[in-house]
Design an enzyme around this catalytic site. Structure first.
Site, PDB file in Angstrom:
ATOM      1  N   SER A  84       0.848  -1.160  -0.102  1.00 15.01           N
ATOM      2  CA  SER A  84      -0.012   0.006  -0.053  1.00 15.01           C
ATOM      3  C   SER A  84       0.677   1.192   0.088  1.00 15.01           C
ATOM      4  O   SER A  84       1.878   1.376  -0.839  1.00 15.01           O
ATOM      5  CB  SER A  84      -0.935  -0.134   1.139  1.00 15.01           C
ATOM      6  OG  SER A  84      -1.929   0.856   1.043  1.00 15.01           O
ATOM      7  N   HIS A 139      -8.128  -5.138  -0.049  1.00 13.39           N
ATOM      8  CA  HIS A 139      -6.723  -4.278   0.186  1.00 13.39           C
ATOM      9  C   HIS A 139      -6.158  -5.143   1.421  1.00 13.39           C
ATOM     10  O   HIS A 139      -4.743  -5.255   1.395  1.00 13.39           O
ATOM     11  CB  HIS A 139      -7.005  -2.959   0.638  1.00 13.39           C
ATOM     12  CG  HIS A 139      -5.734  -2.207   0.409  1.00 13.39           C
ATOM     13  ND1 HIS A 139      -4.762  -2.271  -0.523  1.00 13.39           N
ATOM     14  CD2 HIS A 139      -5.147  -1.194   1.356  1.00 13.39           C
ATOM     15  CE1 HIS A 139      -3.443  -1.627  -0.075  1.00 13.39           C
ATOM     16  NE2 HIS A 139      -3.865  -0.585   0.943  1.00 13.39           N
ATOM     17  N   ASP A 140      -6.633  -5.646   2.271  1.00 15.74           N
ATOM     18  CA  ASP A 140      -6.340  -6.244   3.415  1.00 15.74           C
ATOM     19  C   ASP A 140      -5.398  -7.650   3.327  1.00 15.74           C
ATOM     20  O   ASP A 140      -4.478  -8.038   4.152  1.00 15.74           O
ATOM     21  CB  ASP A 140      -7.058  -6.588   4.708  1.00 15.74           C
ATOM     22  CG  ASP A 140      -7.367  -5.205   5.587  1.00 15.74           C
ATOM     23  OD1 ASP A 140      -6.569  -4.361   5.558  1.00 15.74           O
ATOM     24  OD2 ASP A 140      -8.068  -5.429   6.307  1.00 15.74           O
ATOM     25  N   ASP A 198      -8.828  -6.518  -4.224  1.00 18.53           N
ATOM     26  CA  ASP A 198      -8.267  -5.243  -3.736  1.00 18.53           C
ATOM     27  C   ASP A 198      -9.059  -4.063  -4.622  1.00 18.53           C
ATOM     28  O   ASP A 198      -8.453  -3.926  -5.768  1.00 18.53           O
ATOM     29  CB  ASP A 198      -6.873  -5.140  -3.645  1.00 18.53           C
ATOM     30  CG  ASP A 198      -6.328  -3.825  -3.053  1.00 18.53           C
ATOM     31  OD1 ASP A 198      -7.175  -3.107  -2.655  1.00 18.53           O
ATOM     32  OD2 ASP A 198      -5.193  -3.798  -2.766  1.00 18.53           O
TER      33      ASP A 198
END
Lengths: 380, 194
Positions: free
Chosen positions: A155, A353-354, A320
């Protein structure tokens, strides 16, 4: 309890103090500052086995291991980093630090301003990804590290890794850019702005100087985190985890916690509001928004990345949507245009995203294989 | 030891230090071989997770993407050779992939199995779809949806404005020169835009 064979075990953070003023991208100057960091593994004699791990929005220097026997959860990327893990601390010397402007020990808005003795608050300058790279380079100098075997991050951390390869091409052998992007999209900036507005409009924010009032803009921070959390997960994984499950079987016809998902989000929001500094959150989201290697050059990404010399592993995750695979492919395209060595994998994952923090076996096998070859290439 | 019969033929045509793109590169064996034999560099394109990992393990650059969507992301004429080894017959849009090969590469190198090979002809005459060691699938589970004979492929190239520069015909690894469309079961073609 924290002496598993594949854990770095108990770790102690260290602090590096810097007295050389730094001129930030915004034009502001910080005369002195501290960076708190942790290291795992052993720096070899020719200092060629160092890896810098850059953190994301709410991350910090505590990447792996435990601070004490009592600590319940290990560092935020403990599944990736440790003895025998994909980033193997038996071979590599791994550094995690808290970025400038953070709230976990490095100088930030909640730190005392030496001029006044009171927290900086709104007086703390804006920081950018490039500023972080500069401070990280100074930390590397301090530790005698001329060149990193790898700089890695997910990220916002991936943006720092990318920026390293442009700003210090001779100092990075490998860059692992994971679940990242060469710049935020309008939708992404919009999410950040809603989060910021939640904090900025909280009556307890006091223009950023809430410390003097003995309050914290909890409501704003909590909302910001709840919104963020929704965007870090996928619709599918939320559906799987919470569905329409109610805490009690019947509708309450009220605004209390009814659905499991509400309970989860409020818990996450509360936990965050108790531990994170509102000004740091604002700064970090602005750093995300500002990141754009093409901005100052008015050229395409391929030209902006032409100084890079590192080899790259770029990884994205199918679900994501905040840092979608298409954004990683933009980075890959720029690397292809520059004839750089790059491998790109799109990991099938449900966690949004995690996912970059999850121990997916294929994802970890890729990082392990890549780092094995990196070690071989460097004679480690 | 080279894993596939066509790899040595491909390596003979790839010039030293060439930049190559291997479409459907599998586990990266060919690219690794080309690096060792020809000091070639470049990238593989793959879709399967297990192959991506195998390439990274071999230190072969690999990009995970679906070839069927074309080669967007690759600039025109950015490679010396674009290679497609025993993959063409499994692709949906053959015209697109051949066009993309010659957009991105100076030359294309393609390996195809020959459906006109005599043993296959005999199986057809016998009333069954051909099944063999080199094309081991049954009609209902084959990924090979676009099989052709050498004559078919060469006619296709003429129609598409593709000039064949060289052809190397083999049967179970041995070179074939006599009656290639009957006696060969595999051919490697090198071609460019006509």
């Amino acid at each position: 309890m924290h002496t598993q064979t594949n854990s770095v075990g108990i770790v102690t953070p260290q602090t590096a103090h810097f007295d050389t003023p730094i001129i930030l991208k915004s034009g502001a100057t910080l005369d002195s500052y501290d960076l708190v960091y942790e290291t795992y593994g052993t720096l070899n004699a020719d200092k060629s086995n160092a890896i810098l791990v850059c953190h994301a929005l709410s991350g910090h220097h505590h990447v792996a291991g435990y601070h004490s026997e009592q600590e319940k959860r290990p560092g935020w990327w403990d599944n990736m980093i440790g003895p025998g893990k994909p980033v193997d601390t038996e071979r590599f010397f791994v550094i995690g630090l808290n970025n400038l402007g953070g709230c976990h020990g490095s100088t930030g808005p909640s730190s005392p301003d030496p001029k006044t003795g009171k927290p900086y608050g709104k007086a703390f300058p804006f920081v950018t990804v490039e500023d972080w790279v500069e401070t990280q380079a100074r930390l590397a100098d301090r530790l005698g590290i001329e060149s990193f075997a790898a700089v890695m991050g997910g990220s916002l951390g991936g943006m720092q890794a990318l920026s390293w390869t442009i700003l210090h091409p001779q100092r990075v052998r490998h860059a692992l850019v994971i679940a990242s992007a060469p710049g935020l999209t309008a939708q992404n900036i919009a999410f950040n702005d809603v989060a910021r507005q939640a904090i900025l409009t909280d009556p307890d924010f006091h223009g950023g100087d809430f410390y003097a009032y003995g309050v914290v803009p909890r409501r704003g921070l909590r909302l910001a985190r709840m919104l963020g959390h929704i965007t870090y997960l996928s619709d599918d994984v939320m559906g799987e985890k919470f569905g329409r499950i109610l805490k009690n079987d019947v509708f309450q016809f009220g605004y209390g916690v009814e659905f499991e998902v509400e309970s989860y989000l409020r818990y996450q929001g509360d936990k965050f509001a108790d531990s994170f500094d509102a000004n740091t959150y604002l700064l970090m989201t602005k750093a995300l928004d500002y990141f754009d290697p093409t901005h100052h050059h008015r050229v395409g990404l391929s030209s902006a990345m032409s100084p890079a010399q590192a080899d790259f592993l770029v990884i994205s995750f199918t679900s994501d949507w905040r840092f979608a695979p298409g954004r990683s492919r933009e980075i890959v395209k720029a690397l292809l245009d520059n004839d750089r060595r790059v491998s790109y994998a799109e990991i099938t994952a449900a966690h949004g995203h995690d996912a970059f923090l999850m121990p997916d076996p294929h994802y970890h096998a890729l990082v392990r294989a890549y780092m094995n070859n990196a070690a071989k290439g460097l004679g480690i | 030891m080279i894993a596939r019969a066509d790899f040595a033929a491909i390596a003979r045509w790839v010039e030293p230090n060439a930049k190559v793109l291997d479409l459907g590169c599998g586990d990266g064996t060919l690219l690794k071989y080309l690096k060792e034999a020809r000091n070639a560099h470049g990238y593989g394109i793959e879709i399967a997770d297990a192959n991506i990992l195998a390439c990274v393990e071999k230190n072969v650059n690999v990009i995970q993407m679906d070839l069927e969507a074309g080669l967007s992301g690759f600039e025109p004429q950015s490679f010396d050779f674009v290679i497609l080894s025993q993959t063409l017959q499994a692709m949906r849009n053959i015209e697109l992939v051949v066009k993309e090969i010659l957009r991105v590469g100076r030359q294309g190198i393609v390996t195809i199995p020959n459906f006109g090979y005599w043993r296959r002809r005999i199986q057809i005459i016998g009333g069954r779809m051909p099944v063999s060691k080199d094309l081991p699938y049954q009609w209902y589970d084959t990924p090979n949806i676009h099989l052709c004979t050498f004559v078919d492929f060469e006619a296709f190239c003429r129609d598409q404005g593709v000039r064949i520069l060289e052809r190397h015909v083999m049967c179970d690894g041995d070179d074939v020169s006599l009656l290639p469309n009957l006696l060969g079961n595999l051919a490697v073609y090198r071609f460019e835009k006509a």
